[in-house]
Design an enzyme around this catalytic site. Structure first.
Site, mmCIF file in Angstrom:
data_model
loop_
_atom_site.group_PDB
_atom_site.id
_atom_site.type_symbol
_atom_site.label_atom_id
_atom_site.label_comp_id
_atom_site.label_asym_id
_atom_site.label_seq_id
_atom_site.Cartn_x
_atom_site.Cartn_y
_atom_site.Cartn_z
ATOM 1 N N LYS A 222 8.713 7.878 62.830
ATOM 2 C CA LYS A 222 8.998 9.013 61.935
ATOM 3 C C LYS A 222 9.716 10.130 62.688
ATOM 4 O O LYS A 222 10.616 10.796 62.152
ATOM 5 C CB LYS A 222 7.698 9.541 61.310
ATOM 6 C CG LYS A 222 7.873 10.798 60.436
ATOM 7 C CD LYS A 222 8.839 10.555 59.295
ATOM 8 C CE LYS A 222 8.968 11.658 58.265
ATOM 9 N NZ LYS A 222 9.062 13.013 58.633
ATOM 10 N N SER B 147 7.822 10.074 54.760
ATOM 11 C CA SER B 147 9.071 10.811 54.536
ATOM 12 C C SER B 147 9.447 10.862 53.069
ATOM 13 O O SER B 147 9.138 9.958 52.301
ATOM 14 C CB SER B 147 10.214 10.150 55.304
ATOM 15 O OG SER B 147 11.420 10.830 55.009
ATOM 16 N N GLY B 148 10.141 11.932 52.730
ATOM 17 C CA GLY B 148 10.676 12.043 51.370
ATOM 18 C C GLY B 148 10.471 13.417 50.767
ATOM 19 O O GLY B 148 10.862 13.663 49.630
ATOM 20 N N HIS C 142 21.852 10.838 99.256
ATOM 21 C CA HIS C 142 21.163 9.985 98.271
ATOM 22 C C HIS C 142 21.651 8.537 98.330
ATOM 23 O O HIS C 142 21.141 7.694 97.614
ATOM 24 C CB HIS C 142 21.382 10.542 96.858
ATOM 25 C CG HIS C 142 20.709 11.857 96.637
ATOM 26 N ND1 HIS C 142 19.340 11.994 96.623
ATOM 27 C CD2 HIS C 142 21.211 13.106 96.445
ATOM 28 C CE1 HIS C 142 19.032 13.263 96.412
ATOM 29 N NE2 HIS C 142 20.147 13.970 96.305
ATOM 30 N N ASN D 133 -9.933 20.896 50.423
ATOM 31 C CA ASN D 133 -9.051 21.861 51.092
ATOM 32 C C ASN D 133 -9.935 22.933 51.705
ATOM 33 O O ASN D 133 -10.946 23.333 51.119
ATOM 34 C CB ASN D 133 -8.093 22.486 50.067
ATOM 35 C CG ASN D 133 -6.926 23.183 50.740
ATOM 36 O OD1 ASN D 133 -5.976 22.542 51.173
ATOM 37 N ND2 ASN D 133 -7.003 24.494 50.866
ATOM 38 N N ARG D 134 -9.564 23.402 52.879
ATOM 39 C CA ARG D 134 -10.369 24.438 53.531
ATOM 40 C C ARG D 134 -10.392 25.692 52.645
ATOM 41 O O ARG D 134 -9.479 25.921 51.835
ATOM 42 C CB ARG D 134 -9.786 24.778 54.904
ATOM 43 C CG ARG D 134 -8.419 25.387 54.784
ATOM 44 C CD ARG D 134 -7.852 25.802 56.098
ATOM 45 N NE ARG D 134 -6.516 26.365 55.851
ATOM 46 C CZ ARG D 134 -5.701 26.789 56.780
ATOM 47 N NH1 ARG D 134 -6.051 26.716 58.044
ATOM 48 N NH2 ARG D 134 -4.529 27.295 56.479
ATOM 49 N N HIS E 181 13.221 9.074 62.905
ATOM 50 C CA HIS E 181 13.800 9.272 61.563
ATOM 51 C C HIS E 181 14.292 10.708 61.453
ATOM 52 O O HIS E 181 15.410 10.988 61.010
ATOM 53 C CB HIS E 181 12.732 8.974 60.493
ATOM 54 C CG HIS E 181 13.073 9.489 59.121
ATOM 55 N ND1 HIS E 181 12.977 10.822 58.776
ATOM 56 C CD2 HIS E 181 13.536 8.861 58.014
ATOM 57 C CE1 HIS E 181 13.359 10.983 57.517
ATOM 58 N NE2 HIS E 181 13.700 9.808 57.037
ATOM 59 N N ASN E 182 13.452 11.637 61.869
ATOM 60 C CA ASN E 182 13.826 13.047 61.769
ATOM 61 C C ASN E 182 14.972 13.402 62.715
ATOM 62 O O ASN E 182 15.824 14.215 62.373
ATOM 63 C CB ASN E 182 12.613 13.942 62.060
ATOM 64 C CG ASN E 182 11.631 13.967 60.895
ATOM 65 O OD1 ASN E 182 11.657 13.074 60.059
ATOM 66 N ND2 ASN E 182 10.785 14.965 60.838
ATOM 67 N N GLU F 154 17.921 12.340 61.072
ATOM 68 C CA GLU F 154 18.095 13.304 59.965
ATOM 69 C C GLU F 154 18.778 14.593 60.469
ATOM 70 O O GLU F 154 19.707 15.101 59.836
ATOM 71 C CB GLU F 154 16.697 13.607 59.388
ATOM 72 C CG GLU F 154 16.587 14.757 58.410
ATOM 73 C CD GLU F 154 15.109 15.082 58.105
ATOM 74 O OE1 GLU F 154 14.380 14.201 57.626
ATOM 75 O OE2 GLU F 154 14.693 16.236 58.348
ATOM 76 N N MET G 248 2.810 18.636 50.352
ATOM 77 C CA MET G 248 2.825 17.176 50.501
ATOM 78 C C MET G 248 1.501 16.561 50.047
ATOM 79 O O MET G 248 1.481 15.533 49.374
ATOM 80 C CB MET G 248 3.103 16.791 51.960
ATOM 81 C CG MET G 248 4.505 17.049 52.430
ATOM 82 S SD MET G 248 5.721 16.033 51.580
ATOM 83 C CE MET G 248 5.547 14.468 52.445
ATOM 84 N N GLY G 249 0.391 17.196 50.413
ATOM 85 C CA GLY G 249 -0.930 16.688 50.040
ATOM 86 C C GLY G 249 -1.096 16.624 48.520
ATOM 87 O O GLY G 249 -1.574 15.627 47.968
ATOM 88 N N ASN H 245 3.588 15.077 60.549
ATOM 89 C CA ASN H 245 4.597 14.804 61.587
ATOM 90 C C ASN H 245 3.988 15.073 62.958
ATOM 91 O O ASN H 245 4.316 16.045 63.619
ATOM 92 C CB ASN H 245 5.820 15.705 61.387
ATOM 93 C CG ASN H 245 6.749 15.177 60.314
ATOM 94 O OD1 ASN H 245 6.836 13.981 60.078
ATOM 95 N ND2 ASN H 245 7.441 16.082 59.644
ATOM 96 N N ARG I 288 20.993 24.016 66.166
ATOM 97 C CA ARG I 288 19.980 24.847 65.484
ATOM 98 C C ARG I 288 19.538 25.996 66.382
ATOM 99 O O ARG I 288 19.332 27.112 65.926
ATOM 100 C CB ARG I 288 18.762 24.012 65.095
ATOM 101 C CG ARG I 288 19.058 23.070 63.958
ATOM 102 C CD ARG I 288 17.818 22.767 63.161
ATOM 103 N NE ARG I 288 18.050 21.607 62.321
ATOM 104 C CZ ARG I 288 17.147 21.074 61.524
ATOM 105 N NH1 ARG I 288 15.936 21.577 61.460
ATOM 106 N NH2 ARG I 288 17.423 20.024 60.788
HETATM 107 C C1 6PG Z 1 10.942 14.015 55.696
HETATM 108 C C2 6PG Z 1 11.349 15.226 56.450
HETATM 109 C C3 6PG Z 1 10.178 16.134 56.622
HETATM 110 C C4 6PG Z 1 10.576 17.527 57.020
HETATM 111 C C5 6PG Z 1 10.919 17.645 58.457
HETATM 112 C C6 6PG Z 1 11.980 18.675 58.693
HETATM 113 O O1 6PG Z 1 11.153 12.953 56.247
HETATM 114 O O2 6PG Z 1 10.425 14.138 54.594
HETATM 115 O O3 6PG Z 1 11.861 14.884 57.690
HETATM 116 O O4 6PG Z 1 9.289 15.515 57.478
HETATM 117 O O5 6PG Z 1 11.604 17.953 56.220
HETATM 118 O O6 6PG Z 1 9.767 18.045 59.105
HETATM 119 O O7 6PG Z 1 11.859 19.129 59.968
HETATM 120 P P1 6PG Z 1 12.376 20.526 60.443
HETATM 121 O O8 6PG Z 1 11.536 21.566 59.753
HETATM 122 O O9 6PG Z 1 12.175 20.478 61.908
HETATM 123 O O10 6PG Z 1 13.797 20.617 60.005
#
Ligand code: 6PG
Length: 465
Positions: free
Chosen positions: A187, A132-133, A445, A33-34, A190-191, A194, A14-15, A106, A288
């Site tokens: 976010k 996200s993306g 109760h 970067n480390r 959002h996940n 997702e 991502m970076g 995240n 999961r």
């Molecule tokens: C996003 C995704 C991204 C990642 C999640 C997946 O919005 O780009 O959500 O953040 O794919 O972390 O999470 P899991 O590894 O828990 O499925």
């Protein structure tokens, strides 16, 4: 070399993608970067690869910090959790009052709230920003959900808006949503949405696989994708199904065991803490966890026979059921946001939130596009007459789909939870009168009566007086 206006720490997938996106938009950037034995050449390799005058790379954190214009704006793209705290601790002595650290991972929103407070004491600013993306989004245009202080956000806004995805009107899918942990919280949800969207597709795939081939299912999904059900997740799923490795479908070789990094369960935990029903996210997270118990499942499955009922699946019935379940999933997700926003005094504009989720992010869809307008006039998705009437109309399709799944031993817990939720929410008198009575019997109760409101009663339930 002249100083850079922005810095990134962490050149993981991502970076690196965000770094490329930023320099391609013409901003000057420093990256760090480390150095570990494995990551020794990460910076030099990256600089070689991008070969761009807007970027400078560092192996020394102090030099990296000195290469930035003040107030410094440093985006952390490191693993969420304790690594974020470690990097903050390393950075603190090198920074000056007014500098801004931005966490683009995240992170848990309560960690972000803690970090904002702690850094405030040192006159440093902290923005918690959900991005996200995935890799492609980061490179070509992610959805950016920012939280923290709006004044500090304004300092990075031009960069975020330049790199973000653009909505149908050309506006950036980047927004400041509220103070401290608001961006990271949003976010997380959002996940959560997702997770349930993915699980619904997995359940459709599972159901359809009992009668159709992968190319046929792929075709069904891509036909759905041409209409109101259009979404990024549906589109990739229809392609995933027909990916081949030699003569075989690659999907058949993939282990049926899905991992997770925690944001799904954080969504559920947060919903539980505030008493918000989030049954579809809970079901997706649980699915999961069950998938991860592969060995146990293999062992217990021995000797279990599948009852083939011979009944058939009607694809148009499943399509209606899927439409129904997605409405409930989004409704539940937005309701968690509403409750947490209230508790934290975040004034989140739902229409704006839906707008920045129309492009760039994993849950972008035609449905999200419609929510932009819905939230301009309605508080909640269930208040929208069109969606409510679709739910009423399609309820029987979910029932038929579930009936097929039950008779054929196909677990569809996300669909099932969408159904129970809607039926419960549209039932005036539920069975909780019995729960009240049970609680009163074993724990005194007390209970409330329908015929004498606003008073508490207790009875000896198991003794006939
Ligand atoms: C996003 C995704 C991204 C990642 C999640 C997946 O919005 O780009 O959500 O953040 O794919 O972390 O999470 P899991 O590894 O828990 O499925």
């Amino acid at each position: 070399m002249a100083k850079s206006i922005f810095g990134i720490i962490g050149l993981g997938v991502m970076g690196r993608s965000l770094a490329k996106n930023i320099i391609h938009k013409g901003f000057t950037l420093s990256v760090y970067n480390r150095i570990t034995p494995k990551e020794k050449y990460v910076v030099s390799d990256f600089l070689k690869k991008v070969n761009n005058n807007n970027i400078q790379g560092f192996l020394n954190l102090k030099d990296f910090v000195s290469s930035l214009t003040q107030p410094r704006k440093i985006l952390l793209m490191v693993k969420s959790g304790t690594v974020v705290d470690t990097v903050i601790d390393q950075l603190k002595p090198l920074l000056a009052p007014g500098d801004i650290i931005i966490d683009g991972g995240n992170s848990h929103y309560q960690d972000t709230q803690r970090r904002v407070k702690a850094l405030e004491k040192e006159q440093l600013h902290f923005l918690g920003v959900g991005i996200s993306g995935g890799e492609e989004g980061a490179l070509k245009g992610p959805s950016i959900m920012a939280g923290g202080s709006s004044e500090q956000y304004e300092l990075v806004q031009p960069i975020f808006e330049a790199i973000a995805a653009k909505d149908k009107n050309g506006d950036a899918c980047a927004a400041f949503l509220g103070t401290d942990g608001c961006g990271h919280f949003v976010k997380t949800i959002h996940n959560g949405i997702e997770y349930a969207e993915m699980q619904l597709l997995a359940e459709c795939y599972s159901l359809l696989s009992s009668k159709y081939s992968y190319p046929e299912i792929s075709e069904i999904f891509s036909t759905w994708n041409e209409g109101a059900l259009n979404s990024y997740l549906l589109s990739i799923t229809s392609k995933i199904l027909i990916k081949k490795e030699g003569e075989d479908y690659l999907l058949d070789k993939v282990l049926d065991q899905a991992g997770n990094k925690g944001t799904g369960s954080w969504s559920s935990q947060t919903a539980f803490q505030l008493g918000v029903p989030a049954s579809m996210i809970n079901a997706a997270v649980t699915a999961r966890y069950i998938s991860a118990l592969k060995e146990k499942r293999a062992q217990l499955s021995k000797g279990i026979s599948k009852n083939e009922t011979g009944s058939s699946i009607n694809v148009s019935t499943l399509k209606k059921a899927y439409t129904f379940a997605r409405i409930i999933n989004h409704h539940q997700g937005f309701e968690i946001i509403r409750a947490v926003a209230k508790a934290n005094q975040w004034n989140i504009n739902f229409s704006e939130l839906a707008r920045i989720w129309t492009q760039g992010c994993i849950i972008k869809s035609q449905f999200m596009e419609s929510l932009v307008d819905v939230f301009k006039s309605e508080q909640s998705i269930l208040e929208n007459a069109d969606f409510f009437s679709q739910l009423e109309q399609f309820e029987s399709s979910v029932a038929q789909t579930l009936q097929y799944s039950l008779l054929n031993r196909i677990p569809m817990s996300c669909f099932s939870n969408s159904y129970s939720y809607f039926v419960s929410m549209t039932t005036d008198r539920l069975s909780a009168n019995l729960i009240q009575a049970q609680r009163d019997e074993f724990g005194a109760h007390t209970y409330q009566r329908a015929d004498q409101p606003n008073q508490s009663f207790t009875s000896k339930w198991t003794v006939n007086e």
